[in-house]
Motif scaffolding. Sequence first.
Motif, PDB file in Angstrom:
ATOM      1  N   VAL A 171       0.859  -1.190   0.000  1.00  0.00           N
ATOM      2  CA  VAL A 171       0.000   0.000   0.000  1.00  0.00           C
ATOM      3  C   VAL A 171       0.893   1.237   0.000  1.00  0.00           C
ATOM      4  CG1 VAL A 171      -1.787   1.291   1.228  1.00  0.00           C
ATOM      5  CG2 VAL A 171      -1.833  -1.216   1.248  1.00  0.00           C
ATOM      6  N   VAL A 172       0.757   2.056  -1.056  1.00  0.00           N
ATOM      7  CA  VAL A 172       1.598   3.255  -1.171  1.00  0.00           C
ATOM      8  C   VAL A 172       0.845   4.523  -0.798  1.00  0.00           C
ATOM      9  CG1 VAL A 172       3.042   2.174  -2.932  1.00  0.00           C
ATOM     10  CG2 VAL A 172       1.080   3.563  -3.629  1.00  0.00           C
ATOM     11  N   ALA A 173      -0.484   4.454  -0.752  1.00  0.00           N
ATOM     12  CA  ALA A 173      -1.269   5.631  -0.372  1.00  0.00           C
ATOM     13  C   ALA A 173      -2.642   5.184   0.106  1.00  0.00           C
ATOM     14  CB  ALA A 173      -1.415   6.589  -1.551  1.00  0.00           C
ATOM     15  N   ASN A 174      -3.140   5.864   1.126  1.00  0.00           N
ATOM     16  CA  ASN A 174      -4.525   5.628   1.565  1.00  0.00           C
ATOM     17  C   ASN A 174      -5.166   6.957   1.900  1.00  0.00           C
ATOM     18  OD1 ASN A 174      -2.874   5.650   4.075  1.00  0.00           O
ATOM     19  ND2 ASN A 174      -4.841   5.256   5.084  1.00  0.00           N
ATOM     20  N   GLY A 175      -6.481   7.023   1.773  1.00  0.00           N
ATOM     21  CA  GLY A 175      -7.196   8.297   1.882  1.00  0.00           C
ATOM     22  C   GLY A 175      -7.360   8.817   3.285  1.00  0.00           C
ATOM     23  N   ARG A 176      -7.193   7.970   4.302  1.00  0.00           N
ATOM     24  CA  ARG A 176      -7.364   8.424   5.690  1.00  0.00           C
ATOM     25  C   ARG A 176      -6.143   8.008   6.511  1.00  0.00           C
ATOM     26  NH1 ARG A 176     -13.449   7.112   5.486  1.00  0.00           N
ATOM     27  NH2 ARG A 176     -14.374   9.187   5.268  1.00  0.00           N
ATOM     28  N   PRO A 177      -4.989   8.597   6.221  1.00  0.00           N
ATOM     29  CA  PRO A 177      -3.778   8.207   6.956  1.00  0.00           C
ATOM     30  C   PRO A 177      -3.834   8.562   8.437  1.00  0.00           C
ATOM     31  CG  PRO A 177      -3.360  10.125   5.563  1.00  0.00           C
ATOM     32  CD  PRO A 177      -4.712   9.620   5.189  1.00  0.00           C
ATOM     33  N   GLN A 178      -4.603   9.599   8.806  1.00  0.00           N
ATOM     34  CA  GLN A 178      -4.706   9.960  10.225  1.00  0.00           C
ATOM     35  C   GLN A 178      -5.532   8.922  10.987  1.00  0.00           C
ATOM     36  OE1 GLN A 178      -5.433  12.192   7.756  1.00  0.00           O
ATOM     37  NE2 GLN A 178      -3.501  13.354   7.878  1.00  0.00           N
ATOM     38  N   ALA A 179      -6.611   8.459  10.356  1.00  0.00           N
ATOM     39  CA  ALA A 179      -7.473   7.471  11.009  1.00  0.00           C
ATOM     40  C   ALA A 179      -6.856   6.076  10.980  1.00  0.00           C
ATOM     41  CB  ALA A 179      -8.848   7.454  10.337  1.00  0.00           C
ATOM     42  N   TYR A 180      -6.150   5.766   9.894  1.00  0.00           N
ATOM     43  CA  TYR A 180      -5.565   4.434   9.737  1.00  0.00           C
ATOM     44  C   TYR A 180      -4.094   4.556   9.350  1.00  0.00           C
ATOM     45  CZ  TYR A 180     -10.572   3.582   9.442  1.00  0.00           C
ATOM     46  OH  TYR A 180     -11.930   3.575   9.696  1.00  0.00           O
TER      47      TYR A 180
END
Length: 352
Positions: A171-180
């Motif tokens: 995984v190189v990017a996710n939309g909720r990095p603060q939550a997950y």
Amino acid sequence: MQDDILALALEVSRITSEKISLIESIMRQTRLLALNARIEAGRAGASGAAFGVVAHEMGSVSANITEVAQDLRAAVQANVARIETVGAEMMTAFRGARLQDIALNAVEIIDRNLYERSCDVRWWATDSAVVQALEVPSQASAAYAIGRLATILRAYTVYLDLWVVDAAGRVVANGRPQAYPGAAGTDVSGQAWFRDAMATRDGDQYVVADVETAPALGGAPVATYAAAIRAGGQPHGRPIGALGIFFDWAPQAATVVGGVGLSDEEKGRARALLLDGGGRVIAASDGRGVLAETYALKSEGRPRGFYVEDGRLVAYALTPGYETYAGLGWRGVIEYRLGEAREAPAANMAAA
């Protein structure tokens, strides 16, 4: 309507029984009076002979009326019993057909919702920010992709997160990095949704996994959709990675099974369920058994139907799919406790 018919039959039976009992009581009094009259006629001798004949006839008439009343009671009871049986069967058939329609509606609603998810994943897999994150990997392209995914998530609140995964399964990017925060860098190369997405032939294809808990998303239950991210964002480009989107299953499913079209009385007796292709409970209006219970549905291969077993009326319907979404073999189920109700047992019945 069926409830009214049965209630009317029972009321007719009650009133008829009361009136017959009243007639029998009057006839007993009449026979007693006739007996007394004959006794008095005997005491009067010859002058009472004629009255004695009348008294005897009164007794005979009373006996005949009593016999007719008893025959009437037996006939009414037999016919009312038949009306009760037929009425109860009608109630079962009517309620069963209605509940199977409600079960079908529930699974159709969720599948229409999930059809939209299949459209989303194929569309977003072509987004330039998503493609660039894999074609030109860097901190800047990853940050750009994160920002783009976050924008999508603000508009599409039915998702927990969106992941851009490279060809190696990282995984190189996710939309909720603060939550997950633990999502980035996760290795999903061993997960079926990633492998299947990478194996799709073109951009029109997608994959979907049954509802499962996602440890990297706080253990929340999700329905995962995935599509290959292709070179240049072109439908026939080579797969360079995959986009995984995670549908926030619990609140959406709870809305569906909690909003089925049951009356207040029925809601107190009913349990609305969604089952996956293996019969596992993936949603329940009472919250019991979700992702843990395997429901012993006796559909006997029928796509729709109902049956009565152990004091329960069980109605079910197999998903027909929606548009290009064939579904995953899920079923809607309504389990209704008969309890004090007068519904009669019924065989497993399929929809007409």
